[in-house]
Design a protein around this motif. Structure first.
Motif, PDB file in Angstrom:
ATOM      1  N   LYS A  15     -62.412  32.928 -33.271  1.00  0.00           N
ATOM      2  CA  LYS A  15     -61.616  32.192 -34.295  1.00  0.00           C
ATOM      3  C   LYS A  15     -60.328  32.016 -33.398  1.00  0.00           C
ATOM      4  O   LYS A  15     -59.712  30.949 -33.669  1.00  0.00           O
ATOM      5  N   GLY A  16     -59.627  33.033 -33.050  1.00  0.00           N
ATOM      6  CA  GLY A  16     -58.214  32.926 -32.388  1.00  0.00           C
ATOM      7  C   GLY A  16     -58.443  32.002 -31.214  1.00  0.00           C
ATOM      8  O   GLY A  16     -57.419  30.875 -31.336  1.00  0.00           O
ATOM      9  N   THR A  17     -59.253  31.777 -30.341  1.00  0.00           N
ATOM     10  CA  THR A  17     -59.331  30.875 -29.319  1.00  0.00           C
ATOM     11  C   THR A  17     -59.526  29.436 -29.821  1.00  0.00           C
ATOM     12  O   THR A  17     -58.941  28.710 -29.270  1.00  0.00           O
ATOM     13  N   GLN A  18     -60.477  29.405 -30.968  1.00  0.00           N
ATOM     14  CA  GLN A  18     -60.667  28.130 -31.228  1.00  0.00           C
ATOM     15  C   GLN A  18     -59.778  27.483 -32.343  1.00  0.00           C
ATOM     16  O   GLN A  18     -59.241  26.337 -32.234  1.00  0.00           O
ATOM     17  N   ALA A  19     -59.092  28.552 -32.803  1.00  0.00           N
ATOM     18  CA  ALA A  19     -57.726  28.100 -33.751  1.00  0.00           C
ATOM     19  C   ALA A  19     -56.618  27.480 -32.641  1.00  0.00           C
ATOM     20  O   ALA A  19     -56.288  26.340 -33.113  1.00  0.00           O
ATOM     21  N   THR A  20     -56.563  28.133 -31.577  1.00  0.00           N
ATOM     22  CA  THR A  20     -55.293  27.604 -30.607  1.00  0.00           C
ATOM     23  C   THR A  20     -55.818  26.037 -30.183  1.00  0.00           C
ATOM     24  O   THR A  20     -54.851  25.141 -30.264  1.00  0.00           O
ATOM     25  N   ARG A  21     -57.000  25.806 -29.792  1.00  0.00           N
ATOM     26  CA  ARG A  21     -57.380  24.491 -29.546  1.00  0.00           C
ATOM     27  C   ARG A  21     -57.258  23.400 -30.576  1.00  0.00           C
ATOM     28  O   ARG A  21     -56.996  22.438 -30.300  1.00  0.00           O
ATOM     29  N   LEU A  22     -57.949  24.058 -31.800  1.00  0.00           N
ATOM     30  CA  LEU A  22     -57.955  23.028 -32.923  1.00  0.00           C
ATOM     31  C   LEU A  22     -56.368  22.548 -33.294  1.00  0.00           C
ATOM     32  O   LEU A  22     -56.063  21.455 -33.626  1.00  0.00           O
ATOM     33  N   SER A  23     -55.488  23.700 -33.219  1.00  0.00           N
ATOM     34  CA  SER A  23     -54.017  23.259 -33.572  1.00  0.00           C
ATOM     35  C   SER A  23     -53.683  22.356 -32.512  1.00  0.00           C
ATOM     36  O   SER A  23     -52.764  21.533 -32.928  1.00  0.00           O
ATOM     37  N   GLU A  24     -53.891  22.406 -31.126  1.00  0.00           N
ATOM     38  CA  GLU A  24     -53.369  21.602 -30.287  1.00  0.00           C
ATOM     39  C   GLU A  24     -53.909  20.122 -30.483  1.00  0.00           C
ATOM     40  O   GLU A  24     -52.888  19.081 -30.520  1.00  0.00           O
ATOM     41  N   VAL A  25     -55.228  20.058 -31.013  1.00  0.00           N
ATOM     42  CA  VAL A  25     -55.586  18.570 -31.297  1.00  0.00           C
ATOM     43  C   VAL A  25     -55.308  18.108 -32.653  1.00  0.00           C
ATOM     44  O   VAL A  25     -55.212  16.743 -32.907  1.00  0.00           O
ATOM     45  N   SER A  26     -54.818  18.976 -33.618  1.00  0.00           N
ATOM     46  CA  SER A  26     -54.878  18.528 -35.008  1.00  0.00           C
ATOM     47  C   SER A  26     -53.430  18.597 -35.506  1.00  0.00           C
ATOM     48  O   SER A  26     -52.979  18.038 -36.600  1.00  0.00           O
ATOM     49  N   GLY A  27     -52.591  19.404 -34.841  1.00  0.00           N
ATOM     50  CA  GLY A  27     -51.002  19.389 -35.051  1.00  0.00           C
ATOM     51  C   GLY A  27     -50.890  20.330 -36.273  1.00  0.00           C
ATOM     52  O   GLY A  27     -49.755  20.585 -36.773  1.00  0.00           O
ATOM     53  N   ARG A  28     -51.997  20.922 -36.703  1.00  0.00           N
ATOM     54  CA  ARG A  28     -51.760  22.009 -37.736  1.00  0.00           C
ATOM     55  C   ARG A  28     -51.204  23.360 -37.221  1.00  0.00           C
ATOM     56  O   ARG A  28     -51.511  23.887 -36.217  1.00  0.00           O
ATOM     57  N   VAL A  29     -50.272  24.105 -37.882  1.00  0.00           N
ATOM     58  CA  VAL A  29     -50.042  25.249 -37.591  1.00  0.00           C
ATOM     59  C   VAL A  29     -50.788  26.442 -37.972  1.00  0.00           C
ATOM     60  O   VAL A  29     -51.524  26.302 -39.093  1.00  0.00           O
ATOM     61  N   ILE A  30     -51.112  27.519 -36.909  1.00  0.00           N
ATOM     62  CA  ILE A  30     -52.000  28.578 -37.160  1.00  0.00           C
ATOM     63  C   ILE A  30     -51.337  29.624 -38.076  1.00  0.00           C
ATOM     64  O   ILE A  30     -50.015  30.025 -37.522  1.00  0.00           O
ATOM     65  N   LEU A  31     -51.725  30.103 -38.856  1.00  0.00           N
ATOM     66  CA  LEU A  31     -51.364  31.275 -39.530  1.00  0.00           C
ATOM     67  C   LEU A  31     -52.410  32.270 -39.478  1.00  0.00           C
ATOM     68  O   LEU A  31     -53.422  32.265 -40.106  1.00  0.00           O
ATOM     69  N   SER A  32     -52.303  33.335 -38.702  1.00  0.00           N
ATOM     70  CA  SER A  32     -53.210  34.352 -38.180  1.00  0.00           C
ATOM     71  C   SER A  32     -52.798  35.851 -38.871  1.00  0.00           C
ATOM     72  O   SER A  32     -51.620  36.056 -38.484  1.00  0.00           O
ATOM     73  N   THR A  33     -53.307  36.243 -40.005  1.00  0.00           N
ATOM     74  CA  THR A  33     -52.764  37.398 -40.645  1.00  0.00           C
ATOM     75  C   THR A  33     -53.051  38.503 -39.515  1.00  0.00           C
ATOM     76  O   THR A  33     -51.928  39.515 -39.563  1.00  0.00           O
TER      77      THR A  33
END
Ligand code: AMP
Length: 207
Positions: A15-33
């Motif tokens: 999840k963490g690895t994919q969140a970083t990559r998805l954030s780069e392409v989507s501009g969404r900010v990651i909120l990881s508890t």
């Protein structure tokens, strides 16, 4: 209200690895508890002191603490900012609370079987300078950084097994919960990282 995408899946699903990559392409900010809690523990805050024992044992931190943490972070963000949740929600009460705080656009579920998880997590190492995640066997770090790699304190085999049973008991019911809301999109997390990323992009952009 923030639009949000949730990454759901067992510990070590990527999840963490994919969140970083998805954030780069989507501009969404990651909120990881998990990341926010680890920072709270490192800074020895009141929340960190309350959460540490649960985290070290592989158990969930109580919902009221997590919801306070999420509420405080959402309040600092522009309401138009899209969010990518990593590791939240993890219980039905957290999910129900989230529906009142954000507009949930979709839930991306990364599926990985238990046997693969233990091997993945126990070999996981992080470069504290860049945040890059490596694996002793599957993704060895370059020799220049191997000396500074660290292992998460909850990435031991015993704690991983507790985290997995915690996942099955308390978090896996969210699959049915979000499926019944028509929000669930699943990908096979057993593939290589690039293929999982490609499948997530397809799942995100499917109408
Ligand atoms: P993670 O980095 O997402 O694997 O989280 C590490 C640990 O932090 C978990 O094993 C839990 O103890 C705690 N944690 C993270 N997110 C949550 C959450 N949403 N609810 C309860 N506990 C959490």
């Amino acid at each position: 209200m923030h639009g949000s995408v949730i990454l759901l899946g067992p510990p070590g699903a990527g999840k963490g690895t994919q969140a970083t990559r998805l954030s780069e392409v989507s501009g969404r900010v990651i909120l990881s508890t998990g990341d926010l809690l680890r920072a709270a523990v490192a800074n020895d805050t009141e929340l960190g002191r309350a959460a540490k024992g649960f985290m070290d044992a592989g158990e969930l931190v109580p919902d009221n603490l997590i919801l306070g943490l999420i509420g405080a972070h959402l309040a600092t963000l522009d309401p138009n900012q899209g969010i990518l949740f990593d590791g939240f929600p993890r219980t039905i009460p957290q999910a129900e609370a989230l529906t009142t705080l954000c507009q949930i656009e979709m839930v991306l579920c990364i599926e990985v079987i238990d046997d693969a998880i233990v091997e993945r997590i126990v070999g996981r190492r992080m470069d504290p300078q860049t945040g890059e995640i490596y694996h002793l066997v599957h993704k060895p770090a370059p020799p220049s950084v191997t000396d500074r790699l660290i292992q998460r304190r909850d990435d031991t085999e015993e704690t991983v097994r507790t985290r997995l049973s915690t996942y099955h008991e308390q978090t896996a019911p969210l699959v049915d919960y979000f499926s019944s809301l028509g929000l669930l999109r699943c990908v096979d997390g057993g593939q290589d990282i690039d293929q999982v990323h490609a499948d997530l992009i397809t799942a995100m952009t499917d109408e």
